[in-house]
Motif scaffolding. Structure first.
Motif, PDB file in Angstrom:
ATOM      1  N   MET A   1       0.882  -1.564  -0.100  1.00 54.70           N
ATOM      2  CA  MET A   1       0.304   0.358  -0.026  1.00 54.70           C
ATOM      3  C   MET A   1       0.844   1.205  -0.059  1.00 54.70           C
ATOM      4  O   MET A   1       0.321   2.093  -1.247  1.00 54.70           O
TER       5      MET A   1
ATOM      6  N   LYS B   1       2.007   2.195  -3.336  1.00 55.96           N
ATOM      7  CA  LYS B   1       0.930   3.360  -4.936  1.00 55.96           C
ATOM      8  C   LYS B   1       0.688   4.029  -3.578  1.00 55.96           C
ATOM      9  O   LYS B   1       0.304   5.898  -4.359  1.00 55.96           O
ATOM     10  N   LYS B   2       1.829   5.043  -2.291  1.00 58.43           N
ATOM     11  CA  LYS B   2       1.784   6.302  -1.143  1.00 58.43           C
ATOM     12  C   LYS B   2       2.520   6.500  -1.927  1.00 58.43           C
ATOM     13  O   LYS B   2       2.931   8.259  -1.445  1.00 58.43           O
TER      14      LYS B   2
ATOM     15  N   LYS C   1      -9.995   6.567  -5.326  1.00 56.76           N
ATOM     16  CA  LYS C   1      -9.643   6.268  -3.521  1.00 56.76           C
ATOM     17  C   LYS C   1      -9.613   4.593  -4.104  1.00 56.76           C
ATOM     18  O   LYS C   1      -9.216   4.308  -3.458  1.00 56.76           O
TER      19      LYS C   1
ATOM     20  N   PRO D   1      -7.913   2.166  -4.914  1.00 58.77           N
ATOM     21  CA  PRO D   1      -6.278   1.959  -5.069  1.00 58.77           C
ATOM     22  C   PRO D   1      -5.607   1.976  -3.725  1.00 58.77           C
ATOM     23  O   PRO D   1      -4.926   1.023  -2.850  1.00 58.77           O
ATOM     24  N   ASP D   2      -6.272   3.212  -3.404  1.00 59.96           N
ATOM     25  CA  ASP D   2      -6.145   3.383  -1.968  1.00 59.96           C
ATOM     26  C   ASP D   2      -6.115   2.360  -0.517  1.00 59.96           C
ATOM     27  O   ASP D   2      -6.030   2.984   0.967  1.00 59.96           O
ATOM     28  N   MET D   3      -7.705   2.051  -0.669  1.00 64.33           N
ATOM     29  CA  MET D   3      -7.985   1.566   0.348  1.00 64.33           C
ATOM     30  C   MET D   3      -8.527  -0.052   0.171  1.00 64.33           C
ATOM     31  O   MET D   3      -8.694  -0.729   1.060  1.00 64.33           O
ATOM     32  N   ILE D   4      -8.010  -0.607  -1.728  1.00 62.40           N
ATOM     33  CA  ILE D   4      -8.534  -2.211  -1.320  1.00 62.40           C
ATOM     34  C   ILE D   4      -6.524  -2.449  -1.478  1.00 62.40           C
ATOM     35  O   ILE D   4      -5.946  -2.027  -2.643  1.00 62.40           O
ATOM     36  N   PRO D   5      -5.750  -3.253  -0.580  1.00 65.31           N
ATOM     37  CA  PRO D   5      -4.414  -3.002  -0.519  1.00 65.31           C
ATOM     38  C   PRO D   5      -3.767  -3.989  -2.036  1.00 65.31           C
ATOM     39  O   PRO D   5      -2.871  -2.850  -2.332  1.00 65.31           O
TER      40      PRO D   5
ATOM     41  N   LYS E   1      -9.984   5.784   7.747  1.00 62.31           N
ATOM     42  CA  LYS E   1     -10.311   6.213   6.773  1.00 62.31           C
ATOM     43  C   LYS E   1     -11.373   7.393   6.292  1.00 62.31           C
ATOM     44  O   LYS E   1     -12.067   7.615   5.720  1.00 62.31           O
TER      45      LYS E   1
ATOM     46  N   VAL F   1     -15.062  -2.336   3.780  1.00 65.63           N
ATOM     47  CA  VAL F   1     -14.535  -2.507   2.921  1.00 65.63           C
ATOM     48  C   VAL F   1     -13.402  -3.457   3.351  1.00 65.63           C
ATOM     49  O   VAL F   1     -12.988  -4.236   2.461  1.00 65.63           O
TER      50      VAL F   1
ATOM     51  N   THR G   1     -12.922  -6.621  -0.316  1.00 68.96           N
ATOM     52  CA  THR G   1     -11.367  -7.256  -0.050  1.00 68.96           C
ATOM     53  C   THR G   1     -11.248  -8.009  -0.204  1.00 68.96           C
ATOM     54  O   THR G   1     -10.535  -8.970  -1.535  1.00 68.96           O
TER      55      THR G   1
END
Lengths: 162, 162, 162, 162, 162, 162
Positions: B64, B67-68, E68, E70-74, F68, F123, F127
């Motif tokens: 993760m 990606k950040k 968002k 890709p920021d939430m789903i690893p 988040k 989420v 996932t």
């Protein structure tokens, strides 16, 4: 030795409940060191004359990263940090220079700021690397560790020596 | 030695314009190492039996974080990484164990993924520290560096030895 | 005059589908101006001697904000910006000084970077305000607007005059 | 005139330590103004009949941006804002219309919410621009400033007049 | 039945390397349904008259959430979505009303947008719940699923029936 | 029936001011259920032997998503959650298996954590879907709802039955 606090009964990680812990003032200081070649050191010194400075960008990135810690470290609690400051120092060594980076983070809360301080110095180191990698890709980020912490029920901590 | 590319004429940092660079497949591998006590190593091994594993959380956090990267490192360009994978290995040393963490990042684009790979291993290391710090606060994150990169006009890079 | 493109048939906003638009190199330049008192201007000049500079922090914040634009402006498409640079200039006026902030953003893509440039100068202005507000809360952020854009099927744009 | 509080001894920016300041209820109101052509104003009025409204999107974006302030403005402390509301008003002027945007932010804490209010109106203005730029790219975001604040040891503040 | 693609050899999750997959236009449509009481439905209808509408906020939140993903789903790859739109429909049922929410996401890339569409409808549903929970906490978010997808080497998909 | 609290006088959404509400310990438990085919269930069971587990990734993603929540749900107040834990249970049903996911969130504050718990399970469900969609795209996320809450002036809540 204490037991792990992040695992629930099924063996999966959880964010431990800290709602029974009391608020107190807490500080943490972390340190990281980057080994750089003499050529890079000289280049930075020259760039500094032109008012540009990788340390400026590294420090700002480190402060912003301290605020992002709970977004990066999965089991970290969100906290409201109260202050962040940095100290940088170059030391000449056999094979070039060492840049020693220290970050101090302060909060009032019921959990410590060790991870915030460690994240701050790590991201400052990475940013320094990014700012200078066009000149030298072989930089090594050396010992990153918790130098000291104060506050909290487990008392103060000081890294003996390394 | 190349010149700095991040400074504009007034000496302030900029995000360099890469719009004239061509897309190519690129990879980067970075490595970090954590020094841990034998007691912690044993504790992890026991926890593993209960199906919990700091490496799981570290790996997910590292992916993760890759990606950040442009959100953390100020002058990094946003890129669409195409793959991230990790390798972990414990090695016995005099004063305990070393956990060697490697991350490989792949992209197709006009800028490299060195920072993504370095950020991935750094955040994985920090997460490992966070998962285990209740047992041992004295862990040291040791050498973090770029192991290799491929692609891009400057050619491939391999860290000679450290 | 063109029609609105953000509303769907029920009158609710949507992110318009741009998948049929072709990629091209695009640039946008935006400008903002901050009116500051002579006392603040002098204070900044003195601070600059001590190597601190609100413009450094403003520029870094502005570059990072350009990357966050699609996260802030709801209907903005995510794009991979290719470069960001800033220009700052102080001009003496009757009631103090004006700081003119310009940001140029570059991309290769199928949508423009006007919002990225406008967001960059706006956040740079806000950051400058934040850095200096202990000295003067009465600063005014004046005209913020799109100075010019190039690329895209609608052709180039230049603000005539203001 | 107060001294700068964001610089540490080496002249690099820091996040100032506020841990000794007491909590109190604080509010801040900021204002921004957008100058739009009569044609755009009429187009918005017609769109409003179809139940679509740039002000809806601007308000939501502004509220979300207030929460993101410490993520955008590097030296801002993270705070837990307690409320955000907006007021919009169109005023006819010689060359079209002015849209006056005001945001009020409330918190209980040991630092003010001026930056949160200024960020809220700035992002609301940018969002309004984005929603309408297909019709008119020449919109100008005019005076953005702090209208008033209450709470905190430095007392209340009111912008005299502009 | 295909094999799992997210696990590396040690049994830990990875972000699979998609750099060999070709770009193509892709779409995905996902659906979610919320069961609400007649009293809430009537309250919304009345609020709508006052120009307020939970669907407005839900739609904007859903569009922002798609970005968002890709920021939430690893393990999700970052992608540049090209368009997002929503459709809402109320249907009367025995015990009140069902609000059917559909989101369509478009991209040009080498990985699909199923997760973006599913995240969009999920966050829209959660936002609708948040906007209305002061009136009714017993709302149930019912079937959330992938309605259809197009593009990509595995061909199109349509949910047969549910 | 209570009145809507999110609308301001003009009918646009606001973040309601909670600064007069007192802090108290609060908890919320939410539940979601995923319907999966027997083939997928068996595949997961086999993968588990290789030490990989979609539930690990789902749980970590769910915990991070809880943090988040105010960034995703527009009118949610930022809060400092104090703990998050998950419970997973597979149940055999006629047409395969149901995976029941429950998340419990704890805080000390002046607003509840219902949205945090609902976001966490949503989420986590998304996932899980992402980890397994290569095997089965037809998974359905079924009833997602608030199971219970404690704390706050409106008292406790328990979903009667569904």
């Amino acid at each position: 030795m204490s037991e792990f606090s992040h695992w629930n009964e099924e063996g999966r990680p959880k964010m431990v409940d800290i709602s029974k812990k009391d608020d107190s003032k807490r500080t943490a200081v972390a340190q990281s060191t980057i080994l750089i070649k003499k050529e890079l050191y000289d280049a930075i010194r020259n760039a500094e004359i032109k008012k540009g400075d990788p340390l400026q960008v590294a420090q700002i990135a480190g402060i912003m990263a301290a605020k992002k810690t709970p977004d990066m470290i999965p089991m970290c609690h969100p906290i409201q940090i109260q202050g962040v400051d940095f100290n940088f120092e170059y030391q000449q060594v056999d094979n070039g220079y060492e840049l020693i980076i220290q970050a101090k983070v302060t909060c009032k809360g019921n959990t410590g700021v060790e991870m915030e301080a460690l994240t701050a110095v790590s991201v400052a180191s990475l940013t320094f690397y990014d700012m200078c990698k066009a000149v030298d890709k072989s930089m090594i980020i050396k010992e990153t560790f918790l130098l000291s912490k104060t506050g909290g029920k487990n008392g103060d901590y000081n890294a003996s020596n390394i």
